[in-house]
Design a protein around this motif. Structure first.
Motif, PDB file in Angstrom:
ATOM      1  N   ASP A 117       0.802  -1.218   0.000  1.00 29.84           N
ATOM      2  CA  ASP A 117       0.000   0.000   0.000  1.00 29.84           C
ATOM      3  C   ASP A 117       0.839   1.273   0.000  1.00 29.84           C
ATOM      4  N   LEU A 118       2.125   1.143   0.299  1.00 27.42           N
ATOM      5  CA  LEU A 118       2.980   2.335   0.203  1.00 27.42           C
ATOM      6  C   LEU A 118       2.948   2.885  -1.218  1.00 27.42           C
ATOM      7  N   ALA A 119       2.762   1.980  -2.173  1.00 29.07           N
ATOM      8  CA  ALA A 119       2.745   2.412  -3.573  1.00 29.07           C
ATOM      9  C   ALA A 119       1.509   3.249  -3.892  1.00 29.07           C
ATOM     10  N   LEU A 120       0.507   3.196  -3.004  1.00 33.04           N
ATOM     11  CA  LEU A 120      -0.712   3.978  -3.253  1.00 33.04           C
ATOM     12  C   LEU A 120      -0.572   5.420  -2.770  1.00 33.04           C
ATOM     13  N   LEU A 121       0.468   5.670  -1.970  1.00 32.99           N
ATOM     14  CA  LEU A 121       0.645   7.028  -1.452  1.00 32.99           C
ATOM     15  C   LEU A 121       1.206   7.928  -2.542  1.00 32.99           C
ATOM     16  N   ASN A 122       0.958   9.203  -2.377  1.00 31.76           N
ATOM     17  CA  ASN A 122       1.411  10.181  -3.371  1.00 31.76           C
ATOM     18  C   ASN A 122       2.779  10.705  -2.944  1.00 31.76           C
ATOM     19  N   LEU A 123       3.788   9.829  -3.004  1.00 33.68           N
ATOM     20  CA  LEU A 123       5.105  10.200  -2.497  1.00 33.68           C
ATOM     21  C   LEU A 123       5.945  10.872  -3.569  1.00 33.68           C
ATOM     22  N   THR A 124       6.761  11.821  -3.117  1.00 34.89           N
ATOM     23  CA  THR A 124       7.734  12.395  -4.039  1.00 34.89           C
ATOM     24  C   THR A 124       9.150  11.998  -3.630  1.00 34.89           C
ATOM     25  N   PHE A 125       9.283  11.441  -2.432  1.00 27.09           N
ATOM     26  CA  PHE A 125      10.593  10.984  -1.969  1.00 27.09           C
ATOM     27  C   PHE A 125      10.396   9.720  -1.145  1.00 27.09           C
ATOM     28  N   LEU A 126      11.151   8.684  -1.470  1.00 30.09           N
ATOM     29  CA  LEU A 126      11.042   7.436  -0.723  1.00 30.09           C
ATOM     30  C   LEU A 126      12.423   6.798  -0.640  1.00 30.09           C
ATOM     31  N   ASP A 127      12.908   6.626   0.571  1.00 28.73           N
ATOM     32  CA  ASP A 127      14.209   5.974   0.747  1.00 28.73           C
ATOM     33  C   ASP A 127      14.083   4.831   1.749  1.00 28.73           C
ATOM     34  N   LEU A 128      14.201   3.617   1.243  1.00 27.15           N
ATOM     35  CA  LEU A 128      14.103   2.426   2.095  1.00 27.15           C
ATOM     36  C   LEU A 128      15.446   1.708   2.169  1.00 27.15           C
ATOM     37  N   SER A 129      16.497   2.360   1.695  1.00 26.96           N
ATOM     38  CA  SER A 129      17.768   1.661   1.534  1.00 26.96           C
ATOM     39  C   SER A 129      18.393   1.284   2.883  1.00 26.96           C
ATOM     40  N   PHE A 130      19.259   0.307   2.828  1.00 20.92           N
ATOM     41  CA  PHE A 130      20.015  -0.165   3.990  1.00 20.92           C
ATOM     42  C   PHE A 130      19.140  -0.544   5.173  1.00 20.92           C
ATOM     43  N   ASN A 131      18.264  -1.492   4.895  1.00 25.25           N
ATOM     44  CA  ASN A 131      17.463  -2.135   5.916  1.00 25.25           C
ATOM     45  C   ASN A 131      17.532  -3.627   5.667  1.00 25.25           C
ATOM     46  N   ASN A 132      16.583  -4.370   6.138  1.00 27.65           N
ATOM     47  CA  ASN A 132      16.565  -5.811   5.872  1.00 27.65           C
ATOM     48  C   ASN A 132      15.182  -6.221   5.383  1.00 27.65           C
ATOM     49  N   PHE A 133      14.633  -5.443   4.479  1.00 30.62           N
ATOM     50  CA  PHE A 133      13.337  -5.802   3.907  1.00 30.62           C
ATOM     51  C   PHE A 133      13.471  -7.062   3.054  1.00 30.62           C
ATOM     52  N   SER A 134      12.365  -7.788   2.940  1.00 31.94           N
ATOM     53  CA  SER A 134      12.388  -8.986   2.100  1.00 31.94           C
ATOM     54  C   SER A 134      11.111  -9.052   1.277  1.00 31.94           C
ATOM     55  N   GLY A 135      11.086  -9.989   0.331  1.00 30.27           N
ATOM     56  CA  GLY A 135       9.900 -10.154  -0.516  1.00 30.27           C
ATOM     57  C   GLY A 135       9.971  -9.240  -1.724  1.00 30.27           C
ATOM     58  N   PRO A 136       8.879  -9.171  -2.471  1.00 27.74           N
ATOM     59  CA  PRO A 136       8.882  -8.396  -3.710  1.00 27.74           C
ATOM     60  C   PRO A 136       8.811  -6.894  -3.453  1.00 27.74           C
ATOM     61  N   ILE A 137       9.216  -6.139  -4.451  1.00 21.01           N
ATOM     62  CA  ILE A 137       9.167  -4.676  -4.361  1.00 21.01           C
ATOM     63  C   ILE A 137       7.861  -4.204  -4.977  1.00 21.01           C
ATOM     64  N   PRO A 138       7.058  -3.449  -4.237  1.00 22.88           N
ATOM     65  CA  PRO A 138       5.791  -2.962  -4.799  1.00 22.88           C
ATOM     66  C   PRO A 138       6.034  -2.089  -6.035  1.00 22.88           C
ATOM     67  N   ASN A 139       4.961  -1.868  -6.783  1.00 23.96           N
ATOM     68  CA  ASN A 139       5.086  -1.085  -8.017  1.00 23.96           C
ATOM     69  C   ASN A 139       5.098   0.404  -7.742  1.00 23.96           C
ATOM     70  N   SER A 169      14.678   4.440  -3.489  1.00 27.67           N
ATOM     71  CA  SER A 169      15.898   3.688  -3.249  1.00 27.67           C
ATOM     72  C   SER A 169      15.645   2.523  -2.312  1.00 27.67           C
ATOM     73  N   VAL A 170      16.064   1.330  -2.744  1.00 25.56           N
ATOM     74  CA  VAL A 170      15.986   0.150  -1.887  1.00 25.56           C
ATOM     75  C   VAL A 170      17.340  -0.554  -1.808  1.00 25.56           C
ATOM     76  N   ASP A 171      18.393   0.161  -2.161  1.00 29.07           N
ATOM     77  CA  ASP A 171      19.728  -0.454  -2.096  1.00 29.07           C
ATOM     78  C   ASP A 171      19.990  -1.028  -0.712  1.00 29.07           C
ATOM     79  N   GLY A 172      20.832  -2.022  -0.678  1.00 24.37           N
ATOM     80  CA  GLY A 172      21.258  -2.513   0.625  1.00 24.37           C
ATOM     81  C   GLY A 172      20.189  -3.262   1.384  1.00 24.37           C
ATOM     82  N   ASN A 173      19.280  -3.921   0.657  1.00 21.93           N
ATOM     83  CA  ASN A 173      18.310  -4.837   1.269  1.00 21.93           C
ATOM     84  C   ASN A 173      18.461  -6.187   0.570  1.00 21.93           C
ATOM     85  N   PRO A 174      19.381  -7.023   1.033  1.00 21.97           N
ATOM     86  CA  PRO A 174      19.770  -8.204   0.248  1.00 21.97           C
ATOM     87  C   PRO A 174      18.649  -9.221   0.043  1.00 21.97           C
TER      88      PRO A 174
END
Ligand SMILES: *[C@@H]1O[C@H](CO)[C@@H](O)[C@H](O)[C@H]1NC(C)=O
Ligand SMILES: *[C@@H]1O[C@H](CO)[C@@H](O)[C@H](O)[C@H]1NC(C)=O
Ligand SMILES: *[C@@H]1O[C@H](CO)[C@@H](O)[C@H](O)[C@H]1NC(C)=O
Ligand SMILES: *[C@@H]1O[C@H](CO)[C@@H](O)[C@H](O)[C@H]1NC(C)=O
Length: 648
Positions: free
Chosen positions: A229-251, A257-262
């Protein structure tokens, strides 16, 4: 460390003596704490907060006149005490060499709208009292050395909050969910939690911040899936990098940025997980995410009382909007005869769960009143007219069965909000027992079987005819989280009949949660309502049975093909590929003959039939289960006790 016990004064607004310190007096206390021990009056900026200076020269402070306009300092050289009181509107002390802590007195500045304390060397935690500053719009605490958990009271600020920046500190723990349901934070535009030590999943609440433009979660230890549901928000800036998220990346449609989430799908690791999944029966990180989300609710419960207290203060600029007045009343059922309104309102409570339709508390009643579970339903979630609600609750309160958590009473507050009073079951819920690695061992197959049978009996009881009812009794929200397991491993169903107590819009929320959790029958998720409650329950029961046999959470899981599938689909595939035996939990597989397990699987799949009319009824389910009773009783008992582990 905040104590998680609070005074559960839910319905009467406290008129307790509010201390009337003037804002300048409060600033003197704030100054001392902000300076810290080492400061000792040496901070040049803060040394201007001094009665010998005109208060327009107090550095970093903007004042309000009594009529709510900003004091024009061009034309004022007033000193304190002045004839007309002044109020602090803004504190701007970015990069001011502050070395102390965050004073709790900040929460008493009732007209404070802007607080900038970023880029200092403040230490310690965020005082819960900050959640009382209901006028705060800009809160910037970034680039300090603040630590500890985030209090859920910070979401009390949501009515007005536009910007929240706590980046570059060492805050740890989970992002708390708001203590009050229906907190929307609709004005919040900028949320910066970057570069802290926060962990756990991103709560669904974040995806409901519809006004959000800027979201920075980078450089923490967040885990679990990135909410779609984050993809439903009207975001202009989103940085999720360098965490430990898993699973697919929403559209996402923006540059993010999602760098650094192996462990994110689409990156090399995910294919490896898939390959491993085949052998192990496809266990994935979703499980961890689920266990975490169960624990996440247990953090801070302290803020509800603040919110209610402070909204009762007379000196607030905004008056409470007039609510339609309802008569308050208390209805008691078997086992609750001795409860009084005072008992309920004065009980000590902790938040133990939250859903779209109400918050759940564990409450201790003074004297020998014992422990109760309370569910608070806001006025805007319950069924109207109130007489319909009360007919339904009267019927539900008079149901007694070994496998149901009893309803002992129902209290209606003045604004039409309802408090359901349940008996307390000492123990864990089935979801925790099944999916929390420290507890799984307690549930060998024979025990799971008895639990399944108990649940089936509870449902069959709900489905029996209770004479001429204006409501149709069924559970409506069966899931492992709603099954309490007592000390003798007897299952007790919670939250039965809720769908009859809610209005259509909360029912839709409940169904969409059930769909996300995997328990919602396809016809109900399509129509957004329950047509045949009993067949709906049978579907959820089928999922629960699969969950117990497979030892994996229901809900859509990442399969070995990197797609999201539900439990029945997973079973169908395994059967087609002649790998049925791979889907069972190890604690089930070794304990029972394969032929019996396959019959149970068939029963569960029958319950999950897409067409409601094809599903068996609960009495048939019970008969079939009885036929498949485990032979080896010894498998029921193990001596593993990991209660202490689970508290971590
Ligand atoms: C508000 O109060 C200040 C000083 O007390 C006065 O100068 C100003 O004109 C007032 N403004 C309004 C809109 O009443
Ligand atoms: C991540 O946070 C640490 C401190 O917690 C900081 O030293 C580092 O520079 C940050 N890295 C990024 C990429 O922001
Ligand atoms: C999204 O945000 C942009 C920029 O702030 C704005 O122009 C646009 O109208 C917003 N769209 C929606 C659907 O809110
Ligand atoms: C990151 O998540 C994976 C599972 O998705 C887990 O195995 C691993 O231990 C996590 N790493 C850290 C540092 O939390």
């Amino acid at each position: 460390m905040a104590t998680s016990v609070f005074f559960l004064s839910l319905f009467f607004l406290s008129h307790a003596s509010a201390q009337f310190s003037s804002d300048p007096q409060l600033l003197f206390q704030i100054k001392e704490i902000l300076e810290g021990k080492t400061g000792g009056g040496q901070n040049l900026l803060l040394s201007t907060w001094n009665l010998s200076f005109p208060f327009c020269e107090w550095r970093g402070i903007q004042w309000l006149n009594q009529n709510g306009t900003i004091l024009d300092c061009q034309s004022s050289s007033l000193k304190l005490p002045s004839s007309d009181p002044v109020y602090v509107y803004s504190i701007q002390l970015s990069a001011s060499g502050l070395t102390g802590r965050l004073p709790k007195e900040l929460g008493s500045l009732n007209f404070l709208e802007k607080l900038y304390l970023n880029a200092n060397s403040l230490t310690g935690g965020v005082p819960l009292e900050l959640g009382n500053s209901l006028n705060l719009r800009f809160l910037s605490l970034g680039q300090n050395s603040l630590s500890g958990g985030l209090p859920s009271s910070m979401w009390n600020l949501c009515d007005n909050l536009v910007e929240l920046d706590i980046s570059e500190n060492t805050f740890s723990g989970f992002i708390p969910s708001p203590a009050l349901p229906n907190t929307t934070c609709s004005k919040l535009q900028r949320l910066d939690l970057g570069s802290n030590h926060l962990q756990g999943p991103v709560p669904a609440f974040i995806s409901s911040l519809t006004g959000l433009h800027y979201l920075d979660l980078h450089n923490n230890s967040f885990s679990g899936p990135i909410p779609n549901d984050l993809a439903l928000l009207n975001l202009t800036f989103l940085d999720l990098s360098f965490n430990n998220f898993s699973g697919p990346i929403p559209n996402f449609t923006l540059d993010f940025s999602v760098d650094g989430n192996p462990f994110l799908c689409g990156q090399a690791y995910c294919k490896e997980t898939g390959a491993r999944g085949k052998k192990l029966g496809m266990r994935t990180g979703i499980l961890a995410a689920m266990v975490i989300s169960l624990v996440a609710f247990l953090v801070f419960g302290a803020s509800l009382s603040f919110c209610l207290h402070s909204s009762g203060k007379k000196k607030k600029k905004r008056e409470l909007q007039d609510e339609q007045n309802e008569e308050s009343r208390l209805i008691l059922f078997h086992g609750g005869a001795n409860l009084t309104v005072d008992d309920l309102l004065n009980a000590n409570g902790v938040v133990i769960g939250k859903t779209g339709y109400g918050t759940l508390y564990k409450a201790t009643v003074a004297g020998d009143g014992g422990t109760l579970i309370l569910r608070l339903l806001q006025e805007n979630t319950v069924r109207k007219p109130h007489s319909t609600f009360f007919s339904a609750i009267r019927l539900l309160g008079n149901l007694h069965h070994e496998n149901l958590v009893p309803i002992k009473g129902c209290y209606q507050g003045e604004r039409g909000e309802k408090l359901l009073v349940y008996g307390y079951v000492e123990g864990k819920n089935l979801a925790e027992m099944l999916h929390c690695s420290s507890m799984q061992n307690q549930l060998r197959w024979a025990r799971r079987y008895e639990i399944a049978l108990g649940i089936a009996h509870g449902l069959a009881f709900l489905h029996s005819d209770f004479g001429e009812n204006i409501i149709n009794v069924f559970h409506g929200n069966l899931k492992s989280k709603n099954v309490m397991i007592d000390e003798f491993y007897v299952p007790k169903l919670m939250d039965y009949g809720m769908s009859e107590l809610m209005n259509p819009s909360s029912l839709t929320i409940m169904l969409s949660t059930a769909a996300e959790d995997g328990y919602c029958a396809p016809e109900a998720s399509k129509l957004k309502k329950i047509i045949n409650g009993r067949k709906y329950d049978v579907y959820s029961f089928g999922i629960l049975l699969l969950e117990m046999m497979m030892g994996r959470p229901a809900g859509r899981c990442v399969s070995d093909r990197d797609e999201f599938v539900d439990l029945p689909t997973m079973v169908k595939r395994a059967v087609l590929e002649e790998k049925s035996m791979y889907i069972f939990d190890e604690l089930v597989l070794g304990m029972e003959e394969e032929s019996v397990l396959l019959e149970l699987l068939q029963l569960a799949m029958g319950c999950c039939a897409p067409l409601p009319s094809v599903r068996p009824d609960m009495n048939e389910v019970i008969r079939k289960l009885e036929d498949l009773r485990p032979t080896s009783i010894s498998s029921m008992y193990t001596s593993v006790d990991c209660r202490s582990d689970s508290e971590a």
